[in-house]
Scaffold this motif. Structure first.
Motif, PDB file in Angstrom:
ATOM      1  N   UNK A 310       4.941 -55.281  72.727  1.00 51.52           N
ATOM      2  CA  UNK A 310       6.390 -55.474  72.755  1.00 51.52           C
ATOM      3  C   UNK A 310       6.872 -55.896  74.138  1.00 51.52           C
ATOM      4  N   UNK A 311       6.094 -55.570  75.153  1.00 54.48           N
ATOM      5  CA  UNK A 311       6.468 -55.950  76.513  1.00 54.48           C
ATOM      6  C   UNK A 311       6.238 -57.420  76.821  1.00 54.48           C
ATOM      7  N   UNK A 312       5.561 -58.146  75.922  1.00 59.44           N
ATOM      8  CA  UNK A 312       5.309 -59.586  76.107  1.00 59.44           C
ATOM      9  C   UNK A 312       5.721 -60.329  74.837  1.00 59.44           C
ATOM     10  N   UNK A 313       7.002 -60.293  74.490  1.00 55.59           N
ATOM     11  CA  UNK A 313       7.444 -60.856  73.202  1.00 55.59           C
ATOM     12  C   UNK A 313       7.294 -62.365  73.096  1.00 55.59           C
ATOM     13  N   UNK A 319       2.183 -67.167  70.116  1.00 54.30           N
ATOM     14  CA  UNK A 319       0.824 -67.141  69.564  1.00 54.30           C
ATOM     15  C   UNK A 319       0.858 -66.948  68.052  1.00 54.30           C
ATOM     16  N   UNK A 320       1.700 -66.031  67.577  1.00 52.32           N
ATOM     17  CA  UNK A 320       1.801 -65.784  66.127  1.00 52.32           C
ATOM     18  C   UNK A 320       2.385 -66.991  65.396  1.00 52.32           C
TER      19      UNK A 320
END
Length: 332
Positions: A310-313, A319-320
């Motif tokens: 969550x710290x790298x949204x 990527x997703x």
């Protein structure tokens, strides 16, 4: 064989340089896992030059081990989740192992149904989910491997402060989770004294809901009762989050000694994320972990990993999205 070992050597070099510059980086875990993966591949190719049947057997062992490991993991997480329900408060953060375990089982059942139905849109959904799960699983593996590695690398440099992060009181009582941190901090402190050093302990934690006093005060009282001199303890009694624990403690330490060095103590499951946060908060220190009850560790580890994701949204979201596009295109 030579190419695999060469690639492994390249990633190991990258890992070594990155680790030397700052060990508190998640990408160090990615570099380390890539090193191990290509080194393992090199070993298989090396074995093949001596005995091809043995090399084939190794490959089959890996292929068979993956689904078996997934099945065992799913059952283990469900059982652990039930244990958490019995021993801890029923809140979402304590249900993570149960949710993940049921999620794995659910995905396997869904995949089998998709194969049986043979409907292309459902197959596309399965491909997307499989791609994202593979990506997340790889990152989780990197997290586990490097968190284990990080916890085993001791910092030998002199420290001026030992910072203990709070984790909550029960009324005015120090619960076992927090007591574990304080006991570990005392060990670090006393080891430094035996080496002729004189660090001070910073107890960090404000007063939260259901607590009769600021957490840092109860932490200090616990340490004094265990034999630590009261004048060697500094109270940071305003923080309510890990970020505030670290930033408020940083300001106290910098005020007393501008060129300070510190060692931060938390529980082992929280150590790596605390190190990442300490780096972001510009705290000059590494993190050590204290023991945690075995039944609590799986859920806590999953929670820590989710917090890191969550710290790298933006990175993970991109990527997703890319994985989704690549997975959907072949189905249409």
């Amino acid at each position: 064989m030579v190419i695999s070992f060469g690639i492994a050597g390249f990633w190991f070099l990258i890992f070594g340089v990155s680790f030397w510059r700052d060990r508190r980086l998640f990408k160090n875990g990615i570099f380390l896992v890539l090193t191990l993966m290509f080194a393992g591949l090199g070993v298989i190719f090396a074995v093949e030059t001596v005995s091809k049947p043995v090399a084939v057997a190794m490959v089959w062992a890996i292929v068979i081990a993956i689904p078996v490991a997934i099945a065992v993991l799913a059952v283990f997480l469900v059982v652990n989740g039930v244990t958490m329900l019995r021993r801890e408060r029923r809140r979402l953060s304590n249900l993570l192992s149960l949710i993940v375990g049921l999620g794995i089982i659910g995905f396997v059942i869904f995949s089998l149904l998709v194969q049986r139905i043979g409907w292309e849109p459902l197959a596309a959904v399965r491909s997307v989910l499989l791609g994202i799960l593979t990506y997340v699983s790889f990152l989780f593996l990197c997290f586990l491997v490097y968190a284990f590695f990080y916890s085993r690398v001791r910092s030998s440099r002199k420290v001026d402060f030992v910072v203990v992060l709070g984790s909550g009181l029960i009324g005015s009582r120090v619960p076992p989770l927090l007591a574990s941190r304080l006991d570990r901090a005392q060990q670090v402190y006393e080891r430094a004294l035996r080496k002729g050093r004189s660090p001070r302990i910073v107890t960090s934690g404000g007063q939260g809901p259901g607590e009769d006093l600021p957490e840092s005060h109860a932490m200090a009282a616990y340490l004094v009762e265990k034999g630590v001199r009261e004048d060697q303890i500094i109270l940071e009694d305003r923080s309510t989050t890990t970020w505030e624990n670290l930033t408020f403690s940083r300001d106290l330490m910098a005020e007393l000694r501008p060129e300070y060095r510190c060692l931060i103590v938390t529980n082992n499951f929280h150590a790596f994320r605390a190190a990442l946060t300490a780096r972001k908060a510009k705290v000059n220190g590494q993190v050590v972990g204290s023991p945690t009850a075995a039944y609590y560790w799986p859920t806590a580890t999953i929670r820590e990993f989710i917090a890191i994701l969550a710290g790298h949204p933006y990175i993970n979201g991109a990527a997703c999205l890319l994985i989704t596009m690549l997975a959907v295109v072949p189905h249409f």
